[in-house]
Motif scaffolding. Sequence first.
Motif, PDB file in Angstrom:
ATOM      1  N   THR A  64      13.652  17.169  32.856  1.00  0.00           N
ATOM      2  CA  THR A  64      12.408  17.088  33.607  1.00  0.00           C
ATOM      3  C   THR A  64      12.660  16.868  35.096  1.00  0.00           C
ATOM      4  O   THR A  64      13.392  15.969  35.477  1.00  0.00           O
ATOM      5  CB  THR A  64      11.545  15.923  33.074  1.00  0.00           C
ATOM      6  OG1 THR A  64      11.355  16.095  31.682  1.00  0.00           O
ATOM      7  CG2 THR A  64      10.206  15.880  33.752  1.00  0.00           C
ATOM      8  N   LYS A  66      11.098  15.588  38.528  1.00  0.00           N
ATOM      9  CA  LYS A  66      10.073  14.593  38.851  1.00  0.00           C
ATOM     10  C   LYS A  66       9.687  14.735  40.309  1.00  0.00           C
ATOM     11  O   LYS A  66      10.533  14.894  41.175  1.00  0.00           O
ATOM     12  CB  LYS A  66      10.615  13.189  38.600  1.00  0.00           C
ATOM     13  CG  LYS A  66      11.002  12.933  37.161  1.00  0.00           C
ATOM     14  CD  LYS A  66      11.788  11.651  37.025  1.00  0.00           C
ATOM     15  CE  LYS A  66      12.319  11.464  35.630  1.00  0.00           C
ATOM     16  NZ  LYS A  66      13.357  12.388  35.237  1.00  0.00           N
ATOM     17  N   GLN A  67       8.395  14.690  40.555  1.00  0.00           N
ATOM     18  CA  GLN A  67       7.917  14.622  41.933  1.00  0.00           C
ATOM     19  C   GLN A  67       7.607  13.172  42.221  1.00  0.00           C
ATOM     20  O   GLN A  67       6.834  12.544  41.527  1.00  0.00           O
ATOM     21  CB  GLN A  67       6.655  15.461  42.127  1.00  0.00           C
ATOM     22  CG  GLN A  67       6.092  15.326  43.534  1.00  0.00           C
ATOM     23  CD  GLN A  67       4.820  16.122  43.714  1.00  0.00           C
ATOM     24  OE1 GLN A  67       4.681  17.206  43.196  1.00  0.00           O
ATOM     25  NE2 GLN A  67       3.876  15.566  44.449  1.00  0.00           N
ATOM     26  N   THR A  69       6.517  10.471  45.290  1.00  0.00           N
ATOM     27  CA  THR A  69       5.969  10.352  46.633  1.00  0.00           C
ATOM     28  C   THR A  69       6.350   9.003  47.206  1.00  0.00           C
ATOM     29  O   THR A  69       6.160   7.975  46.568  1.00  0.00           O
ATOM     30  CB  THR A  69       4.436  10.506  46.630  1.00  0.00           C
ATOM     31  OG1 THR A  69       4.107  11.779  46.064  1.00  0.00           O
ATOM     32  CG2 THR A  69       3.872  10.419  48.033  1.00  0.00           C
ATOM     33  N   PRO A  83       5.933   7.785  41.050  1.00  0.00           N
ATOM     34  CA  PRO A  83       5.972   9.130  40.475  1.00  0.00           C
ATOM     35  C   PRO A  83       4.578   9.745  40.526  1.00  0.00           C
ATOM     36  O   PRO A  83       3.579   9.063  40.310  1.00  0.00           O
ATOM     37  CB  PRO A  83       6.421   8.903  39.028  1.00  0.00           C
ATOM     38  CG  PRO A  83       6.112   7.475  38.749  1.00  0.00           C
ATOM     39  CD  PRO A  83       6.119   6.743  40.063  1.00  0.00           C
ATOM     40  N   THR A  84       4.518  11.029  40.844  1.00  0.00           N
ATOM     41  CA  THR A  84       3.215  11.679  40.948  1.00  0.00           C
ATOM     42  C   THR A  84       3.058  12.865  40.012  1.00  0.00           C
ATOM     43  O   THR A  84       1.950  13.245  39.695  1.00  0.00           O
ATOM     44  CB  THR A  84       2.951  12.133  42.394  1.00  0.00           C
ATOM     45  OG1 THR A  84       4.069  12.875  42.869  1.00  0.00           O
ATOM     46  CG2 THR A  84       2.731  10.944  43.312  1.00  0.00           C
ATOM     47  N   GLU A  85       4.166  13.474  39.588  1.00  0.00           N
ATOM     48  CA  GLU A  85       4.052  14.613  38.683  1.00  0.00           C
ATOM     49  C   GLU A  85       5.419  14.892  38.067  1.00  0.00           C
ATOM     50  O   GLU A  85       6.448  14.556  38.636  1.00  0.00           O
ATOM     51  CB  GLU A  85       3.564  15.850  39.438  1.00  0.00           C
ATOM     52  CG  GLU A  85       3.003  16.909  38.536  1.00  0.00           C
ATOM     53  CD  GLU A  85       2.188  17.946  39.292  1.00  0.00           C
ATOM     54  OE1 GLU A  85       2.002  19.009  38.714  1.00  0.00           O
ATOM     55  OE2 GLU A  85       1.774  17.702  40.422  1.00  0.00           O
ATOM     56  N   TYR A  86       5.401  15.538  36.897  1.00  0.00           N
ATOM     57  CA  TYR A  86       6.636  15.891  36.211  1.00  0.00           C
ATOM     58  C   TYR A  86       6.572  17.352  35.797  1.00  0.00           C
ATOM     59  O   TYR A  86       5.513  17.851  35.441  1.00  0.00           O
ATOM     60  CB  TYR A  86       6.826  15.046  34.940  1.00  0.00           C
ATOM     61  CG  TYR A  86       6.954  13.585  35.220  1.00  0.00           C
ATOM     62  CD1 TYR A  86       8.199  13.015  35.407  1.00  0.00           C
ATOM     63  CD2 TYR A  86       5.833  12.764  35.303  1.00  0.00           C
ATOM     64  CE1 TYR A  86       8.340  11.660  35.668  1.00  0.00           C
ATOM     65  CE2 TYR A  86       5.966  11.414  35.561  1.00  0.00           C
ATOM     66  CZ  TYR A  86       7.215  10.878  35.743  1.00  0.00           C
ATOM     67  OH  TYR A  86       7.344   9.543  36.003  1.00  0.00           O
ATOM     68  N   TRP A  87       7.715  18.044  35.868  1.00  0.00           N
ATOM     69  CA  TRP A  87       7.802  19.428  35.395  1.00  0.00           C
ATOM     70  C   TRP A  87       9.032  19.567  34.525  1.00  0.00           C
ATOM     71  O   TRP A  87      10.100  19.086  34.884  1.00  0.00           O
ATOM     72  CB  TRP A  87       7.970  20.417  36.550  1.00  0.00           C
ATOM     73  CG  TRP A  87       6.834  20.480  37.492  1.00  0.00           C
ATOM     74  CD1 TRP A  87       5.619  21.028  37.267  1.00  0.00           C
ATOM     75  CD2 TRP A  87       6.806  19.979  38.829  1.00  0.00           C
ATOM     76  NE1 TRP A  87       4.832  20.899  38.393  1.00  0.00           N
ATOM     77  CE2 TRP A  87       5.542  20.259  39.364  1.00  0.00           C
ATOM     78  CE3 TRP A  87       7.737  19.320  39.632  1.00  0.00           C
ATOM     79  CZ2 TRP A  87       5.178  19.913  40.649  1.00  0.00           C
ATOM     80  CZ3 TRP A  87       7.372  18.977  40.911  1.00  0.00           C
ATOM     81  CH2 TRP A  87       6.099  19.273  41.400  1.00  0.00           C
ATOM     82  N   ARG A  91       9.162  24.993  32.845  1.00  0.00           N
ATOM     83  CA  ARG A  91       7.915  25.170  33.607  1.00  0.00           C
ATOM     84  C   ARG A  91       8.216  25.433  35.077  1.00  0.00           C
ATOM     85  O   ARG A  91       7.600  26.297  35.703  1.00  0.00           O
ATOM     86  CB  ARG A  91       7.028  23.935  33.473  1.00  0.00           C
ATOM     87  CG  ARG A  91       5.739  24.066  34.255  1.00  0.00           C
ATOM     88  CD  ARG A  91       4.800  22.896  34.025  1.00  0.00           C
ATOM     89  NE  ARG A  91       3.640  23.055  34.879  1.00  0.00           N
ATOM     90  CZ  ARG A  91       3.050  22.073  35.524  1.00  0.00           C
ATOM     91  NH1 ARG A  91       3.495  20.843  35.392  1.00  0.00           N
ATOM     92  NH2 ARG A  91       2.014  22.287  36.284  1.00  0.00           N
TER      93      ARG A  91
END
Length: 103
Positions: A64, A66-67, A69, A83-87, A91
Amino acid sequence: MAKKQKSKKSNLLYQRLTEALENGSKVRIEAEETYYGLPVTVTKDFVEIMVLVPPDEFDDEDDTFKQVTWLVRLSSIFAIAYPTEYWSTARLEKLLEVGSNQA
């Protein structure tokens, strides 16, 4: 006199962060580890820096991205990260593939 010098330093930091935002340049954050990210918001008081953290090369189960910020208060150079988002890798590759097909 010290207050004036501190003000000039924070103005220089603000100026450089604004330039990085306008140019899409990465900035470096040194904490326990070193991170590189893009400023996404700059105000006189704060900067938000987006960091894309790749999967841990030593963890086979976690693929994964990780975004994260970073929110940095410029007057005291105090920061928090959240953490703000995961891909997933799949994806993210699919998103990059779509972007390259449009170009």
